[in-house]
Design an enzyme around this catalytic site. Structure first.
Site, PDB file in Angstrom:
ATOM      1  N   ASP A  13       0.810  -1.230   0.000  1.00  0.00           N
ATOM      2  CA  ASP A  13       0.000   0.000   0.000  1.00  0.00           C
ATOM      3  C   ASP A  13       0.839   1.273   0.000  1.00  0.00           C
ATOM      4  OD1 ASP A  13      -2.275  -1.622   0.116  1.00  0.00           O
ATOM      5  OD2 ASP A  13      -2.231  -1.647   2.302  1.00  0.00           O
ATOM      6  N   GLU A  14       1.999   1.207  -0.605  1.00  0.00           N
ATOM      7  CA  GLU A  14       2.899   2.364  -0.613  1.00  0.00           C
ATOM      8  C   GLU A  14       2.463   3.436  -1.606  1.00  0.00           C
ATOM      9  OE1 GLU A  14       3.833  -0.771  -1.180  1.00  0.00           O
ATOM     10  OE2 GLU A  14       5.371  -1.388   0.259  1.00  0.00           O
ATOM     11  N   LYS A  16       1.955   2.152  -5.107  1.00  0.00           N
ATOM     12  CA  LYS A  16       2.464   1.587  -6.363  1.00  0.00           C
ATOM     13  C   LYS A  16       1.517   1.867  -7.522  1.00  0.00           C
ATOM     14  CE  LYS A  16       2.373  -2.434  -4.367  1.00  0.00           C
ATOM     15  NZ  LYS A  16       2.072  -2.039  -2.987  1.00  0.00           N
ATOM     16  N   GLY A  17       0.202   1.710  -7.246  1.00  0.00           N
ATOM     17  CA  GLY A  17      -0.789   1.913  -8.302  1.00  0.00           C
ATOM     18  C   GLY A  17      -0.719   3.307  -8.876  1.00  0.00           C
ATOM     19  N   ASN A  38      -5.485 -10.010  -3.726  1.00  0.00           N
ATOM     20  CA  ASN A  38      -5.133  -9.443  -2.414  1.00  0.00           C
ATOM     21  C   ASN A  38      -4.671  -7.994  -2.575  1.00  0.00           C
ATOM     22  OD1 ASN A  38      -2.864 -10.400  -3.787  1.00  0.00           O
ATOM     23  ND2 ASN A  38      -1.793 -11.140  -1.980  1.00  0.00           N
ATOM     24  N   GLY A  40      -4.660  -4.100  -3.797  1.00  0.00           N
ATOM     25  CA  GLY A  40      -5.627  -3.043  -4.087  1.00  0.00           C
ATOM     26  C   GLY A  40      -4.814  -1.834  -4.489  1.00  0.00           C
ATOM     27  N   HIS A  41      -4.814  -1.515  -5.754  1.00  0.00           N
ATOM     28  CA  HIS A  41      -3.985  -0.420  -6.267  1.00  0.00           C
ATOM     29  C   HIS A  41      -4.896   0.725  -6.702  1.00  0.00           C
ATOM     30  CE1 HIS A  41      -0.434  -3.359  -7.189  1.00  0.00           C
ATOM     31  NE2 HIS A  41      -0.799  -3.354  -5.930  1.00  0.00           N
ATOM     32  N   GLN A 226       1.882  -6.023  -3.236  1.00  0.00           N
ATOM     33  CA  GLN A 226       2.311  -6.161  -1.835  1.00  0.00           C
ATOM     34  C   GLN A 226       3.618  -5.366  -1.629  1.00  0.00           C
ATOM     35  OE1 GLN A 226       1.263  -9.476  -3.460  1.00  0.00           O
ATOM     36  NE2 GLN A 226      -0.638  -8.480  -2.971  1.00  0.00           N
ATOM     37  N   THR A 302      -8.574  -3.182  -0.358  1.00  0.00           N
ATOM     38  CA  THR A 302      -9.163  -4.484  -0.688  1.00  0.00           C
ATOM     39  C   THR A 302     -10.139  -4.925   0.400  1.00  0.00           C
ATOM     40  OG1 THR A 302      -7.248  -5.123  -1.966  1.00  0.00           O
ATOM     41  CG2 THR A 302      -8.592  -6.924  -1.144  1.00  0.00           C
ATOM     42  N   THR A 303      -9.748  -4.768   1.668  1.00  0.00           N
ATOM     43  CA  THR A 303     -10.586  -5.302   2.751  1.00  0.00           C
ATOM     44  C   THR A 303     -11.220  -4.211   3.608  1.00  0.00           C
ATOM     45  OG1 THR A 303      -8.649  -5.384   4.171  1.00  0.00           O
ATOM     46  CG2 THR A 303      -9.171  -7.401   2.966  1.00  0.00           C
ATOM     47  N   LEU A 334       3.904  12.440   1.178  1.00  0.00           N
ATOM     48  CA  LEU A 334       4.602  13.407   2.020  1.00  0.00           C
ATOM     49  C   LEU A 334       3.605  14.411   2.603  1.00  0.00           C
ATOM     50  CD1 LEU A 334       7.381  14.366   3.025  1.00  0.00           C
ATOM     51  CD2 LEU A 334       7.552  15.805   0.995  1.00  0.00           C
ATOM     52  N   ASP A 335       2.567  14.727   1.829  1.00  0.00           N
ATOM     53  CA  ASP A 335       1.546  15.685   2.273  1.00  0.00           C
ATOM     54  C   ASP A 335       0.845  15.276   3.576  1.00  0.00           C
ATOM     55  OD1 ASP A 335       0.619  13.663   0.245  1.00  0.00           O
ATOM     56  OD2 ASP A 335      -1.341  14.311   0.991  1.00  0.00           O
TER      57      ASP A 335
HETATM   58  P1  GDP Z   1      -0.728   0.380  -3.526  1.00  0.00           P
HETATM   59  O1  GDP Z   1      -1.331  -0.872  -3.053  1.00  0.00           O
HETATM   60  O2  GDP Z   1       0.751   0.433  -3.295  1.00  0.00           O
HETATM   61  O3  GDP Z   1      -1.075   0.718  -4.945  1.00  0.00           O
HETATM   62  O4  GDP Z   1      -1.347   1.541  -2.620  1.00  0.00           O
HETATM   63  P2  GDP Z   1      -2.908   1.715  -2.244  1.00  0.00           P
HETATM   64  O5  GDP Z   1      -3.628   2.221  -3.430  1.00  0.00           O
HETATM   65  O6  GDP Z   1      -3.414   0.496  -1.582  1.00  0.00           O
HETATM   66  O7  GDP Z   1      -2.801   2.793  -1.091  1.00  0.00           O
HETATM   67  C1  GDP Z   1      -2.261   4.045  -1.300  1.00  0.00           C
HETATM   68  C2  GDP Z   1      -3.324   5.090  -0.957  1.00  0.00           C
HETATM   69  O8  GDP Z   1      -2.721   6.363  -0.873  1.00  0.00           O
HETATM   70  C3  GDP Z   1      -4.391   5.233  -2.030  1.00  0.00           C
HETATM   71  O9  GDP Z   1      -5.591   5.607  -1.422  1.00  0.00           O
HETATM   72  C4  GDP Z   1      -3.858   6.359  -2.907  1.00  0.00           C
HETATM   73  O10 GDP Z   1      -4.886   7.065  -3.595  1.00  0.00           O
HETATM   74  C5  GDP Z   1      -3.228   7.244  -1.869  1.00  0.00           C
HETATM   75  N1  GDP Z   1      -2.065   8.036  -2.318  1.00  0.00           N
HETATM   76  C6  GDP Z   1      -1.071   7.687  -3.174  1.00  0.00           C
HETATM   77  N2  GDP Z   1      -0.127   8.656  -3.222  1.00  0.00           N
HETATM   78  C7  GDP Z   1      -0.524   9.610  -2.355  1.00  0.00           C
HETATM   79  C8  GDP Z   1       0.040  10.851  -1.918  1.00  0.00           C
HETATM   80  O11 GDP Z   1       1.124  11.252  -2.316  1.00  0.00           O
HETATM   81  N3  GDP Z   1      -0.672  11.561  -0.992  1.00  0.00           N
HETATM   82  C9  GDP Z   1      -1.863  11.132  -0.498  1.00  0.00           C
HETATM   83  N4  GDP Z   1      -2.480  11.897   0.396  1.00  0.00           N
HETATM   84  N5  GDP Z   1      -2.431   9.980  -0.887  1.00  0.00           N
HETATM   85  C10 GDP Z   1      -1.757   9.218  -1.790  1.00  0.00           C
HETATM   86  P1  IMO Z   2      -0.971  -4.103  -2.291  1.00  0.00           P
HETATM   87  O1  IMO Z   2      -0.520  -4.653  -3.620  1.00  0.00           O
HETATM   88  C1  IMO Z   2      -0.906  -4.563   2.040  1.00  0.00           C
HETATM   89  C2  IMO Z   2      -1.072  -8.647   3.586  1.00  0.00           C
HETATM   90  C3  IMO Z   2      -2.303  -9.106   4.333  1.00  0.00           C
HETATM   91  C4  IMO Z   2      -1.681 -10.104   5.291  1.00  0.00           C
HETATM   92  C5  IMO Z   2      -0.606 -10.770   4.447  1.00  0.00           C
HETATM   93  C6  IMO Z   2      -1.020 -12.072   3.810  1.00  0.00           C
HETATM   94  O2  IMO Z   2      -2.246  -3.379  -2.338  1.00  0.00           O
HETATM   95  O3  IMO Z   2       0.140  -3.331  -1.640  1.00  0.00           O
HETATM   96  P2  IMO Z   2      -2.599 -12.670   1.745  1.00  0.00           P
HETATM   97  O4  IMO Z   2      -4.043 -12.368   1.492  1.00  0.00           O
HETATM   98  O5  IMO Z   2      -1.670 -12.129   0.710  1.00  0.00           O
HETATM   99  O6  IMO Z   2      -2.349 -14.123   2.003  1.00  0.00           O
HETATM  100  O7  IMO Z   2      -2.277 -11.922   3.145  1.00  0.00           O
HETATM  101  O8  IMO Z   2      -0.287  -9.831   3.427  1.00  0.00           O
HETATM  102  N1  IMO Z   2      -1.322  -8.115   2.223  1.00  0.00           N
HETATM  103  C7  IMO Z   2      -1.210  -6.815   1.913  1.00  0.00           C
HETATM  104  N2  IMO Z   2      -0.954  -5.745   2.680  1.00  0.00           N
HETATM  105  N3  IMO Z   2      -1.051  -4.423   0.710  1.00  0.00           N
HETATM  106  C8  IMO Z   2      -1.271  -5.499  -0.083  1.00  0.00           C
HETATM  107  O9  IMO Z   2      -1.283  -5.417  -1.426  1.00  0.00           O
HETATM  108  C9  IMO Z   2      -1.413  -6.757   0.518  1.00  0.00           C
HETATM  109  N4  IMO Z   2      -1.657  -8.000   0.053  1.00  0.00           N
HETATM  110  C10 IMO Z   2      -1.583  -8.811   1.099  1.00  0.00           C
HETATM  111  O10 IMO Z   2      -2.912  -8.038   5.004  1.00  0.00           O
HETATM  112  O11 IMO Z   2      -1.037  -9.421   6.338  1.00  0.00           O
HETATM  113 MG    MG Z   3      -2.903  -1.521  -1.824  1.00  0.00          MG
END
Ligand code: GDP
Ligand code: IMO
Ligand code: MG
Length: 432
Positions: A13-14, A16-17, A38, A40-41, A226, A302-303, A334-335
């Protein structure tokens, strides 16, 4: 330079998407290489949000090809639903926009049933999986009973293959977990409409496809899911996912020699989050952690689960740089830190009174670490409207410079909001 890999450098959830969507306009083909639904981007374009689970994050660019490579476990029902929903938003999603590896692993309802039954049965040792069947699907691949994508379109043998794969699951579901058994015939009926949706898309020899792209000087973008600390081999085992989340796994999944992956972009938040169980040395269980969670909207895509929050952990990040060969970093969100008076950064750990500078491979030890936190003055200014690096507050730049110096790896992207436009480029993507 022809292939750029984007991977999560923390616990997922960094962002990446968002980054892959931004980078995709400079690439020809986007390849998602591991994990499953699993992931969610989240992509945000002009305020409109799209959450993707299996479809690569280049899909909003209709002139790009998106590829799901062989290392992904494909939830047939989930993918068909994702396609349906995206089409409803007006995206054409033509057959030339989405290619699927013919040898990718199929994930079916019995994988989810087993994943959920196992989690339910565990109390203390619960992994906190997403319940999407990821572990059982990769197990089937390794134990050579998985269906692969091409099996879905071989109607003569499909039922037999599902029956073979389901047999063991039913023994476990019934006898070990006291959960309902599944019928192969019912599973087949359930997935038939999804198979019809997927029939529109071309099953592809992904290795051949991407190598031909490279021959034609096309730019490839690899999308990981992940994060590094959830990697099956190097993460905080057993609190990990069931695939290799590292950059090197992109090479294996796409069937492309590792030397082609020349730029490895590590995506990290300006702080840290983790969802699910497992040790998290920089976790803040106080009101600061709650504040970051609120400001960063840290709830799973995702969840919907709340994400645990903590300070940026430089020791863990250095470990991620080493494991992946990260040579370019992207600092996201950073915001979110703008409301803080001072921003903490973990620069080392303490273990039994001793200073530790390397992330331990033993998860038990990781659970015992005490973080050593240095504080940097906060900038207390809204960053979301900043358009150039020069417009960042001096104290925010000082924070970025501190982190970069500690890591010894360039930070080439700074993200100051969820939208595609809220991205500051330090260095162009495909040039060196
Ligand atoms: P991913 O799984 O690595 O693609 O990340 P996720 O989409 O699960 O979670 C990142 C969340 O942070 C999403 O809700 C994005 O819309 C949001 N996001 C991404 N970059 C930034 C940012 O620079 N600032 C803020 N406030 N939100 C961001
Ligand atoms: P994205 O791509 C954050 C975590 C789950 C659990 C562990 C194992 O959006 O960054 P799993 O369902 O893969 O067997 O669960 O990994 N997990 C994630 N945490 N972002 C994800 O994906 C994740 N996908 C799995 O919460 O701790
Ligand atoms: Mg995610």
């Amino acid at each position: 330079m022809s292939a750029v890999v984007v991977i999560g450098a923390q616990w997922g959830d960094e962002g990446k998407g968002k980054l892959v969507d931004v980078f995709a306009s400079h690439a020809d083909t986007v390849v998602r290489f591991q994990g499953g639904s699993n992931a969610g981007h989240t992509l945000v374009v002009n305020g409109q949000k799209t959450v993707l689970h299996l479809i690569p994050s280049g899909i909003l660019h209709s002139d790009k090809t998106c590829v799901i490579a062989s290392g992904v476990v494909i939830d047939v029902l989930g993918l068909a639903e994702e396609i349906r929903k995206l089409k409803l938003t007006g995206l054409p999603l033509t057959a030339s926009q989405l290619l699927i590896a013919d040898n990718a692993t199929v994930l079916l309802p019995y994988h989810k049933a087993l994943d959920q039954a196992r989690e339910k049965a565990l109390s203390e040792g619960k992994i906190g999986t997403t319940g999407k069947g990821i572990g059982p699907a990769y197990e089937d691949r390794a134990s050579r009973r998985a269906l692969i994508m091409s099996d879905l379109f071989d109607s003569n043998n499909l039922l037999e293959k599902i029956e073979f794969a389901i047999k063991e699951k039913n023994v476990l579901l019934k006898n070990l977990y006291d959960a309902p058994e599944l019928s192969a015939k019912e599973v087949l009926e359930q997935i038939k409409p999804a198979i019809e949706v997927l029939r529109e898309y071309r099953l592809t020899d992904v290795s051949l496809f991407v190598s031909q792209k490279l021959k034609n000087n096309k730019k490839l973008l690899f999308e990981g899911a992940q994060g590094t600390l959830l990697d099956i081999n190097h993460g905080t085992y057993p609190f990990v996912t069931s695939s290799s989340t590292l950059a090197g796994s992109g090479s294996i999944s796409a069937g492309l020699g590792p030397h082609h992956l020349s730029k490895i972009v590590g995506v990290f938040k300006a702080y840290c989050t983790r969802v699910g169980s497992g040790p998290f040395p920089s976790e803040l269980k106080d009101e600061i952690g709650a504040q970051i969670q609120k400001e960063g909207h840290e709830f799973g895509s995702t969840t919907g689960r709340a994400r645990r929050c903590g300070w940026l952990d430089l020791v863990a990040l250095k470990y991620a740089i080493r494991l992946n060969g990260i040579n370019s970093l992207a600092m996201m969100k950073l915001d979110v830190l703008s409301s803080l008076d001072k921003v903490g950064v973990v620069t080392a750990y303490k273990l039994n009174g001793e200073i530790i500078n390397e992330f331990p491979t033993s998860t038990e030890l990781v659970g015992q670490l005490e973080p050593v936190v240095e504080f940097i003055p906060g900038w207390k200014e809204d960053l979301t409207k900043v358009k150039t690096l020069g417009d960042l507050p001096v104290k925010a730049t000082a924070y970025i410079n501190f982190v970069q110096k500690q890591l010894g790896t360039p930070i080439d992207i700074i993200s100051v909001g969820p939208d595609r436009e809220q991205t500051l480029w330090v260095k162009p993507l495909y040039k060196d």
